[in-house]
Every structure is written in structure tokens, then in C-alpha cells.
Design an enzyme around this catalytic site. Structure first.
Site, short mmCIF file in Angstrom:
data_model
loop_
_atom_site.label_atom_id
_atom_site.label_comp_id
_atom_site.label_asym_id
_atom_site.label_seq_id
_atom_site.Cartn_x
_atom_site.Cartn_y
_atom_site.Cartn_z
N ARG A 172 15.35 3.60 -40.72
CA ARG A 172 15.69 4.68 -41.65
C ARG A 172 16.07 4.10 -43.01
NH1 ARG A 172 19.81 8.99 -39.45
NH2 ARG A 172 19.03 10.10 -41.29
N CYS A 230 26.21 6.58 -44.14
CA CYS A 230 25.29 6.68 -43.00
C CYS A 230 24.40 7.89 -43.25
CB CYS A 230 26.07 6.80 -41.69
SG CYS A 230 27.20 8.22 -41.65
#
Length: 275
Positions: A172, A230
Site C-alpha cells: 500500500r 497509517c
């Protein structure tokens, strides 16, 4: 700063004259809440807390899990029996992310003594209960600012002037996949540091010395200016907790990638870690 507690130490503390307030924050990303799992079996005396509605505000421009309204959060904590002068222990199913979110939010809101059960409910070998406790209402009133936090502009600045760690999976960060947010990639200048590398196979934290060595290799040492983000401020809280175990204070960008990526005016970097 209090950080973690083992299952054996928790069992001892619960048997003592002033047991801690116990919060069950089991949660799963993108799924229904786990209240049913709590109702089936939980550590005796634990009160269920829902991450999505009590540890976060409504999803929107601030990301998927923005800070909750202090009044809403405070009311939930008082209903669970939380007071300033009583220790709190939080646990989840074992991954540690949701428990770390509760730990961080309570610390940010001014509570002086909060610990996460290392390994979560999966590590608990003591008795369990299906009875819903009725705690004496607590007196905790949130006073935000007890732990450092970042907004989007501060996170961007820290990525240039200090160290900003991206706690998501490497794919990611690199922008190879993005299953949730508008666009893949990372904040320019951020360094990849997946949260999953902080724990052992059983979900407990690696020893503090190992964590310190890991973070030092990334530039996160005591005295450094360190921040974490995050996807939406949940696994990032776990990274802040791991850094605390290692003796390195760090700020959390609560909005994280879910806020950053919503703004088409924010720059996005893709590709491998610059380190």
C-alpha cells in the site's frame, strides 16, 4: 508512559484490592462490530467499547476514524467506569490495533495510566464470562493534548524535517494496491515501517530491545522528531505503542492516509522506500 501488561500480570492485578478498569475493544476492519463475541465470552468485569462509534467520530473529510467528540468519548468512558485515579487496561482480539487506539486516545485525552494487554484476548488463559458488568460510573473528563498528534500539514512538514513512519503494508505504501482509499501511494518523504513487523507470530510485541533496534535502523531514536500514520489512525496507534515500548515518543497523524488521499491537492508519492 504506561504501555503493555502481560496476561499473568493482569490476572494478578484483577485479584488485587484495586483492580483496573477493563475495556474490551475487539474490532475488525470493514466488518460488523464484535459485540456478539464479547457477549459470548470476555474477561470478567470487562466493558465492551465500540471503536467506530466511541473511539472515533463519523467518517468524512477528516478520514475514516477521526477523533471523536470529547463529550461522546468522555461519556462512553465514564459509563465504562473510567476515572483519572484508577488504572485502565484495554484489550482486543489479539491483533492489538484497536486496543492501541483506545490506549492512545485515553492518553491523548489526559488519562495517566493505561496499558494494553499484550496479545489481547487470545493471550488470556484465565476465566471468562458472558455476564455484562454494571460498573460504577467513572469521573473521567477528557482533556485533549496529553499525547502529541499531527494534522495533515504537520505530517507533511515532519516528512521533510524529521521522520514520518508509514505503518501500512508495504504494497500500500508503494502504491501497488489500494483496497480502501481513493488513491494508492504515500506521503512524500515518509518511510515504510509496517506495523505487522512489531509483533511475533502469536501477536505479542517483540522484546523492547528488538523494537529499539528496528526503529533505530529507520532513524527513530530517543530525541528524534518522529511521527506515524497509517490508513485511518488505528494501526498507526499500534506503531506509536510499539515505539513507546522501545522508548521512543512519537506523534500520531490521526486522519492518516484516509484523510490525506481524500484531498486531491495533496501530493502522492509511489514506489519503493527511499531508505
Amino acid at each position: 508512559m504506561n504501555a503493555t501488561i502481560t496476561a499473568s500480570q493482569l490476572a494478578s492485578d484483577l485479584a488485587g484490592p484495586t483492580p483496573p478498569v477493563l475495556l474490551d475493544v475487539r474490532w475488525q476492519l470493514g466488518g460488523p462490530d464484535l459485540r456478539s463475541a464479547y457477549e459470548e465470552a470476555h474477561i470478567p468485569g470487562a466493558v465492551f467499547v465500540d471503536l467506530d462509534s466511541e473511539l472515533a467520530g463519523p467518517a468524512g473529510a477528516g478520514g475514516r476514524h477521526p477523533l471523536p467528540d470529547p463529550e461522546v468519548f468522555g461519556a462512553a468512558m465514564r459509563a465504562a467506569g473510567v476515572s483519572d485515579d484508577r488504572d485502565v487496561v484495554v484489550y482486543d482480539g489479539g491483533q492489538g490495533w484497536a486496543a492501541a487506539r483506545a490506549w492512545w486516545l485515553l492518553g491523548y485525552s489526559g488519562h495517566p495510566s493505561v496499558r494494553v494487554l499484550d496479545g489481547g484476548f487470545a493471550a488470556w488463559a484465565g476465566p471468562v464470562s458472558s455476564e455484562k458488568p454494571e460498573p460504577v460510573p467513572g469521573t473521567f473528563v477528557p482533556a485533549p493534548g496529553g499525547l502529541p498528534s499531527l494534522d495533515a500539514d504537520a505530517a507533511a512538514g515532519l516528512a521533510r524535517s524529521g521522520l514520518l513512519l508509514d505503518a501500512r503494508a508495504g504494497e500500500r505504501y508503494r502504491g501497488e494496491v489500494e483496497p480502501i482509499d481513493r488513491v494508492g501511494g504515500h506521503i512524500p518523504g515518509a518511510v515504510s515501517a509496517p506495523t505487522t513487523e512489531n509483533v511475533t507470530e502469536d501477536g505479542t510485541f517483540r522484546p523492547a530491545a528488538e523494537l529499539a533496534e528496528r526503529f533505530a535502523a529507520l532513524g527513530a531514536v530517543p530525541g528524534a522528531d518522529v511521527g506515524v500514520y497509517c490508513g485511518s489512525g488505528v494501526s498507526g496507534a499500534h506503531q506509536v505503542l510499539a515505539l513507546a515500548v522501545a522508548g521512543v515518543p512519537a506523534a500520531l497523524y490521526v486522519g492518516s492516509w484516509s484523510e490525506w488521499s481524500r484531498d486531491a491537492g495533496r501530493p502522492v508519492a509511489v514506489g519503493p522506500d527511499p531508505l
